[in-house]
Design a protein around this motif. Sequence first.
Motif, PDB file in Angstrom:
ATOM      1  N   HIS A  71     -34.505 -13.634  43.200  1.00 17.28           N
ATOM      2  CA  HIS A  71     -34.597 -12.710  42.070  1.00 17.28           C
ATOM      3  C   HIS A  71     -34.696 -13.469  40.748  1.00 17.28           C
ATOM      4  O   HIS A  71     -33.951 -14.412  40.495  1.00 17.28           O
ATOM      5  CB  HIS A  71     -33.364 -11.792  42.031  1.00 17.28           C
ATOM      6  CG  HIS A  71     -33.255 -10.998  40.762  1.00 17.28           C
ATOM      7  ND1 HIS A  71     -32.569 -11.443  39.651  1.00 17.28           N
ATOM      8  CD2 HIS A  71     -33.785  -9.796  40.413  1.00 17.28           C
ATOM      9  CE1 HIS A  71     -32.663 -10.556  38.685  1.00 17.28           C
ATOM     10  NE2 HIS A  71     -33.394  -9.537  39.119  1.00 17.28           N
ATOM     11  N   ARG A  72     -35.610 -13.069  39.925  1.00 15.49           N
ATOM     12  CA  ARG A  72     -35.717 -13.604  38.572  1.00 15.49           C
ATOM     13  C   ARG A  72     -35.864 -12.427  37.633  1.00 15.49           C
ATOM     14  O   ARG A  72     -36.785 -11.633  37.778  1.00 15.49           O
ATOM     15  CB  ARG A  72     -36.941 -14.534  38.433  1.00 15.49           C
ATOM     16  CG  ARG A  72     -36.793 -15.856  39.155  1.00 15.49           C
ATOM     17  CD  ARG A  72     -35.740 -16.748  38.483  1.00 15.49           C
ATOM     18  NE  ARG A  72     -35.413 -17.895  39.311  1.00 15.49           N
ATOM     19  CZ  ARG A  72     -34.428 -17.915  40.211  1.00 15.49           C
ATOM     20  NH1 ARG A  72     -33.690 -16.855  40.408  1.00 15.49           N
ATOM     21  NH2 ARG A  72     -34.191 -18.991  40.918  1.00 15.49           N
ATOM     22  N   GLY A  73     -34.958 -12.309  36.689  1.00 20.10           N
ATOM     23  CA  GLY A  73     -35.025 -11.191  35.759  1.00 20.10           C
ATOM     24  C   GLY A  73     -33.826 -11.219  34.855  1.00 20.10           C
ATOM     25  O   GLY A  73     -33.081 -12.194  34.822  1.00 20.10           O
ATOM     26  N   ARG A  74     -33.621 -10.131  34.119  1.00 23.86           N
ATOM     27  CA  ARG A  74     -32.508 -10.115  33.169  1.00 23.86           C
ATOM     28  C   ARG A  74     -31.181  -9.799  33.843  1.00 23.86           C
ATOM     29  O   ARG A  74     -30.116 -10.184  33.362  1.00 23.86           O
ATOM     30  CB  ARG A  74     -32.786  -9.114  32.050  1.00 23.86           C
ATOM     31  CG  ARG A  74     -33.732  -9.694  30.991  1.00 23.86           C
ATOM     32  CD  ARG A  74     -33.964  -8.712  29.874  1.00 23.86           C
ATOM     33  NE  ARG A  74     -34.692  -7.538  30.356  1.00 23.86           N
ATOM     34  CZ  ARG A  74     -34.600  -6.312  29.855  1.00 23.86           C
ATOM     35  NH1 ARG A  74     -33.801  -6.079  28.853  1.00 23.86           N
ATOM     36  NH2 ARG A  74     -35.313  -5.326  30.355  1.00 23.86           N
ATOM     37  N   ASP A  75     -31.204  -9.080  34.960  1.00 24.16           N
ATOM     38  CA  ASP A  75     -29.961  -8.833  35.692  1.00 24.16           C
ATOM     39  C   ASP A  75     -29.488 -10.148  36.310  1.00 24.16           C
ATOM     40  O   ASP A  75     -30.302 -11.034  36.609  1.00 24.16           O
ATOM     41  CB  ASP A  75     -30.179  -7.776  36.774  1.00 24.16           C
ATOM     42  CG  ASP A  75     -30.427  -6.390  36.176  1.00 24.16           C
ATOM     43  OD1 ASP A  75     -30.186  -6.219  34.957  1.00 24.16           O
ATOM     44  OD2 ASP A  75     -30.863  -5.494  36.922  1.00 24.16           O
ATOM     45  N   VAL A  76     -28.176 -10.252  36.499  1.00 25.32           N
ATOM     46  CA  VAL A  76     -27.589 -11.522  36.933  1.00 25.32           C
ATOM     47  C   VAL A  76     -26.914 -11.355  38.290  1.00 25.32           C
ATOM     48  O   VAL A  76     -26.079 -10.465  38.470  1.00 25.32           O
ATOM     49  CB  VAL A  76     -26.539 -12.001  35.897  1.00 25.32           C
ATOM     50  CG1 VAL A  76     -25.835 -13.254  36.383  1.00 25.32           C
ATOM     51  CG2 VAL A  76     -27.210 -12.257  34.550  1.00 25.32           C
ATOM     52  N   TYR A  77     -27.273 -12.223  39.224  1.00 21.86           N
ATOM     53  CA  TYR A  77     -26.636 -12.256  40.539  1.00 21.86           C
ATOM     54  C   TYR A  77     -25.975 -13.626  40.672  1.00 21.86           C
ATOM     55  O   TYR A  77     -26.609 -14.658  40.407  1.00 21.86           O
ATOM     56  CB  TYR A  77     -27.672 -12.024  41.636  1.00 21.86           C
ATOM     57  CG  TYR A  77     -28.255 -10.629  41.562  1.00 21.86           C
ATOM     58  CD1 TYR A  77     -27.670  -9.568  42.252  1.00 21.86           C
ATOM     59  CD2 TYR A  77     -29.356 -10.356  40.751  1.00 21.86           C
ATOM     60  CE1 TYR A  77     -28.175  -8.277  42.143  1.00 21.86           C
ATOM     61  CE2 TYR A  77     -29.870  -9.068  40.632  1.00 21.86           C
ATOM     62  CZ  TYR A  77     -29.276  -8.043  41.337  1.00 21.86           C
ATOM     63  OH  TYR A  77     -29.766  -6.754  41.220  1.00 21.86           O
TER      64      TYR A  77
END
Length: 190
Positions: A71-77
Amino acid sequence: MERSAKAQNFSAKATAFMSYQNFIELSARQIVPFDGPALARLFESLSKNGDVERFHPHPLTSDEAARLAVHRGRDVYAVISDGDTPDAPLVGYGMLRGWEDGFTIPSLHIVVHPEARGRGVGRAMMHFLHDVARRRGAEAIRLKVYPDNTPARRLYESMGYRFESSGAQGFSAERQIIGLLTLTGALYAA
Ligand SMILES: CC(C)(COP(=O)(O)OP(=O)(O)OC[C@H]1O[C@@H](n2cnc3c(N)ncnc32)[C@H](O)[C@@H]1OP(=O)(O)O)[C@@H](O)C(=O)NCCC(=O)NCCS
């Protein structure tokens, strides 16, 4: 019933990890692509333990683990691992999400491996996610918890989350209580 060799192996590793945890800092970090297989193993352990009843932000499948790892995006895992090799077990997993859907207040979800609970992993993950939210300029963090989930509620309350005491406002559709941590003003408890 005799436990599988795999489970015994994990248990030994978890015990070794926990015996050292007074000497090393539990550090969370953002998920990276090589975490996929270990995340899938964590999801499997959680499913076997019945944790899907309390932790269900998304399906706990190997496909989902593979998707999240890249996942690449503004949400954080984020994850907490007991080592830095690709086969090291993951003992903690958490996320802040909602930014990608346009929300300004992210929602937080965390879970700890069943054999690693009660040793500070959950609190370490919370601190990491709170720091990320602060750096992103979020004014608050939102979460949901079932009223009878005492370990989670105590953790959240100890870190400054406030829950609606009664009334429909404080409950989500699936009867979870909604908690809110305000990030402006006083710092949350250590
Ligand atoms: C909730 C959860 C994430 C806590 O993680 P953890 O690593 O076990 O928690 P920690 O060891 O960091 O403990 C932090 C605090 O949580 C509370 N807590 C943890 N386990 C507890 C228990 N069995 N009973 C009561 N309180 C408990 C305590 O306040 C503790 O603080 P203290 O150690 O100063 O007393 C973990 O139990 C878990 O994964 N549960 C299943 C999934 C879940 O419920 N996720 C949350 C969904 S809303």
